[in-house]
Design a protein around this motif. Structure first.
Motif, PDB file in Angstrom:
ATOM      1  N   ASP A  68       0.842  -1.206   0.000  1.00 25.64           N
ATOM      2  CA  ASP A  68       0.000   0.000   0.000  1.00 25.64           C
ATOM      3  C   ASP A  68       0.872   1.249   0.000  1.00 25.64           C
ATOM      4  N   ASP A  69       1.873   1.256   0.898  1.00 20.90           N
ATOM      5  CA  ASP A  69       2.768   2.419   0.996  1.00 20.90           C
ATOM      6  C   ASP A  69       3.562   2.621  -0.291  1.00 20.90           C
ATOM      7  N   LEU A  70       4.101   1.526  -0.847  1.00 20.87           N
ATOM      8  CA  LEU A  70       4.883   1.626  -2.077  1.00 20.87           C
ATOM      9  C   LEU A  70       4.016   2.061  -3.255  1.00 20.87           C
ATOM     10  N   GLU A  71       2.779   1.574  -3.287  1.00 22.24           N
ATOM     11  CA  GLU A  71       1.863   1.958  -4.356  1.00 22.24           C
ATOM     12  C   GLU A  71       1.459   3.429  -4.217  1.00 22.24           C
ATOM     13  N   ASN A  72       1.209   3.883  -2.986  1.00 21.80           N
ATOM     14  CA  ASN A  72       0.860   5.296  -2.754  1.00 21.80           C
ATOM     15  C   ASN A  72       1.988   6.232  -3.169  1.00 21.80           C
ATOM     16  N   GLU A  73       3.226   5.754  -3.089  1.00 19.59           N
ATOM     17  CA  GLU A  73       4.388   6.556  -3.504  1.00 19.59           C
ATOM     18  C   GLU A  73       4.650   6.435  -5.004  1.00 19.59           C
ATOM     19  N   GLY A  74       3.856   5.612  -5.696  1.00 19.96           N
ATOM     20  CA  GLY A  74       4.022   5.443  -7.142  1.00 19.96           C
ATOM     21  C   GLY A  74       5.191   4.562  -7.524  1.00 19.96           C
ATOM     22  N   LEU A  75       5.616   3.679  -6.618  1.00 21.20           N
ATOM     23  CA  LEU A  75       6.798   2.846  -6.864  1.00 21.20           C
ATOM     24  C   LEU A  75       6.449   1.460  -7.415  1.00 21.20           C
ATOM     25  N   VAL A  76       5.262   0.955  -7.094  1.00 16.43           N
ATOM     26  CA  VAL A  76       4.802  -0.338  -7.608  1.00 16.43           C
ATOM     27  C   VAL A  76       3.346  -0.222  -8.027  1.00 16.43           C
ATOM     28  N   GLU A  77       2.936  -1.187  -8.814  1.00 16.27           N
ATOM     29  CA  GLU A  77       1.532  -1.342  -9.189  1.00 16.27           C
ATOM     30  C   GLU A  77       1.142  -2.784  -8.905  1.00 16.27           C
ATOM     31  N   ARG A  78      -0.090  -2.971  -8.458  1.00 15.65           N
ATOM     32  CA  ARG A  78      -0.627  -4.324  -8.292  1.00 15.65           C
ATOM     33  C   ARG A  78      -1.701  -4.509  -9.353  1.00 15.65           C
ATOM     34  N   LYS A  79      -1.540  -5.579 -10.121  1.00 14.20           N
ATOM     35  CA  LYS A  79      -2.493  -5.856 -11.193  1.00 14.20           C
ATOM     36  C   LYS A  79      -2.945  -7.303 -11.073  1.00 14.20           C
ATOM     37  N   PRO A  80      -4.189  -7.572 -11.476  1.00 13.81           N
ATOM     38  CA  PRO A  80      -4.649  -8.966 -11.439  1.00 13.81           C
ATOM     39  C   PRO A  80      -3.767  -9.846 -12.328  1.00 13.81           C
ATOM     40  N   ASP A  81      -3.493 -11.043 -11.858  1.00 10.47           N
ATOM     41  CA  ASP A  81      -2.722 -12.014 -12.631  1.00 10.47           C
ATOM     42  C   ASP A  81      -3.655 -12.601 -13.686  1.00 10.47           C
ATOM     43  N   PRO A  82      -3.286 -12.536 -14.971  1.00  9.23           N
ATOM     44  CA  PRO A  82      -4.167 -13.071 -16.014  1.00  9.23           C
ATOM     45  C   PRO A  82      -4.463 -14.566 -15.839  1.00  9.23           C
ATOM     46  N   ALA A  83      -3.529 -15.289 -15.225  1.00  8.07           N
ATOM     47  CA  ALA A  83      -3.723 -16.729 -15.027  1.00  8.07           C
ATOM     48  C   ALA A  83      -4.600 -17.037 -13.812  1.00  8.07           C
TER      49      ALA A  83
ATOM     50  N   ARG B  86      -7.171 -14.601 -11.457  1.00  4.33           N
ATOM     51  CA  ARG B  86      -7.661 -13.258 -11.143  1.00  4.33           C
ATOM     52  C   ARG B  86      -7.685 -12.959  -9.649  1.00  4.33           C
ATOM     53  N   ARG B  87      -7.618 -13.986  -8.798  1.00  5.51           N
ATOM     54  CA  ARG B  87      -7.576 -13.761  -7.350  1.00  5.51           C
ATOM     55  C   ARG B  87      -6.194 -13.273  -6.909  1.00  5.51           C
ATOM     56  N   ALA B  88      -5.179 -13.616  -7.682  1.00 10.48           N
ATOM     57  CA  ALA B  88      -3.804 -13.242  -7.350  1.00 10.48           C
ATOM     58  C   ALA B  88      -3.483 -11.858  -7.912  1.00 10.48           C
ATOM     59  N   ARG B  89      -2.606 -11.149  -7.217  1.00 10.59           N
ATOM     60  CA  ARG B  89      -2.173  -9.823  -7.648  1.00 10.59           C
ATOM     61  C   ARG B  89      -0.688  -9.884  -7.984  1.00 10.59           C
ATOM     62  N   ARG B  90      -0.338  -9.418  -9.155  1.00 10.76           N
ATOM     63  CA  ARG B  90       1.067  -9.332  -9.556  1.00 10.76           C
ATOM     64  C   ARG B  90       1.607  -7.982  -9.109  1.00 10.76           C
ATOM     65  N   VAL B  91       2.838  -7.970  -8.651  1.00  7.72           N
ATOM     66  CA  VAL B  91       3.489  -6.738  -8.202  1.00  7.72           C
ATOM     67  C   VAL B  91       4.490  -6.327  -9.271  1.00  7.72           C
ATOM     68  N   LEU B  92       4.295  -5.133  -9.811  1.00  7.12           N
ATOM     69  CA  LEU B  92       5.136  -4.628 -10.891  1.00  7.12           C
ATOM     70  C   LEU B  92       5.763  -3.310 -10.480  1.00  7.12           C
ATOM     71  N   LEU B  93       7.039  -3.161 -10.792  1.00  8.33           N
ATOM     72  CA  LEU B  93       7.711  -1.883 -10.538  1.00  8.33           C
ATOM     73  C   LEU B  93       7.269  -0.849 -11.566  1.00  8.33           C
ATOM     74  N   THR B  94       7.101   0.366 -11.107  1.00  6.65           N
ATOM     75  CA  THR B  94       6.862   1.481 -12.025  1.00  6.65           C
ATOM     76  C   THR B  94       8.229   2.030 -12.434  1.00  6.65           C
ATOM     77  N   ASP B  95       8.240   2.970 -13.349  1.00  8.10           N
ATOM     78  CA  ASP B  95       9.506   3.614 -13.724  1.00  8.10           C
ATOM     79  C   ASP B  95      10.136   4.286 -12.506  1.00  8.10           C
ATOM     80  N   ALA B  96       9.300   4.929 -11.680  1.00  9.42           N
ATOM     81  CA  ALA B  96       9.813   5.583 -10.470  1.00  9.42           C
ATOM     82  C   ALA B  96      10.386   4.540  -9.504  1.00  9.42           C
ATOM     83  N   GLY B  97       9.766   3.375  -9.442  1.00  5.58           N
ATOM     84  CA  GLY B  97      10.265   2.295  -8.589  1.00  5.58           C
ATOM     85  C   GLY B  97      11.620   1.788  -9.059  1.00  5.58           C
ATOM     86  N   ARG B  98      11.772   1.646 -10.376  1.00  2.00           N
ATOM     87  CA  ARG B  98      13.070   1.213 -10.934  1.00  2.00           C
ATOM     88  C   ARG B  98      14.155   2.251 -10.642  1.00  2.00           C
ATOM     89  N   GLU B  99      13.794   3.507 -10.816  1.00  2.00           N
ATOM     90  CA  GLU B  99      14.749   4.586 -10.563  1.00  2.00           C
ATOM     91  C   GLU B  99      15.174   4.602  -9.095  1.00  2.00           C
TER      92      GLU B  99
END
Length: 173
Positions: A73-88, A90-103
């Protein structure tokens, strides 16, 4: 009668002193990151991409699921990660770095390298590599059966999980 060794010759004292110095330097390097060192580990795991799901990362890092939710929640609020449903799943959430997170992750890795350099300052380059190599060998030794750092970490997490189960609930063999 022999004279006891001085405290600075004691392995426990030496390791403890080095560890405390490393912890202090690394805390400073990770200052300002929401969630501190744990969030750094989450960012690193998300950047790697192998684990993918929020639950898999939490299990791999041995972070309680509820704590993991708050960290994300904290990392997402700072724009560092995104949580998206896993296509395989839908109950699971994938954690993805944003550009700001990579930086930020690159910045943190540089700061940690500087902290390591400060800690290892008294050693020359060759001594640093020898120290790292010897410590890695000790850390990954499994009773005479060497494994990777990941193998050792997984074994430790499994042992901790068994130890956390109350004795009355363990299966008796």
């Amino acid at each position: 009668m022999t004279t006891p060794p001085t405290v600075d010759a004691d392995l426990g004292w030496t390791l403890g002193t080095v560890m405390r110095s490393y912890m202090k330097l690394s805390e400073h390097a990770l200052a300002g990151v929401p969630g501190g060192p744990r969030s750094y580990l989450v960012l690193t795991a998300a950047a790697n991409g192998e684990l993918g799901s929020q639950l898999a990362i939490a299990q791999h890092l041995n972070i309680d699921r509820t704590v993991m939710t708050y960290l994300l929640d904290d990392l997402e609020n700072e724009g560092l990660v995104e949580r998206k449903p896993d296509p395989a799943d839908r109950r699971a959430r994938r954690v993805l770095l944003t550009d700001a997170g990579r930086e930020l992750l690159c910045t943190l890795e540089r700061r940690l390298r500087q902290a390591e350099e400060a800690l290892l300052g008294p050693l020359d380059g060759g001594e640093r590599e020898v120290l790292r190599s010897l410590l890695r060998r000790i850390a990954t030794d499994d009773g005479g059966h060497r494994g990777s750092a990941c193998d050792v970490a997984e074994r430790i997490v499994a042992e901790d999980a068994v130890a956390a189960v109350p004795t009355s609930r363990r299966r008796r063999s």
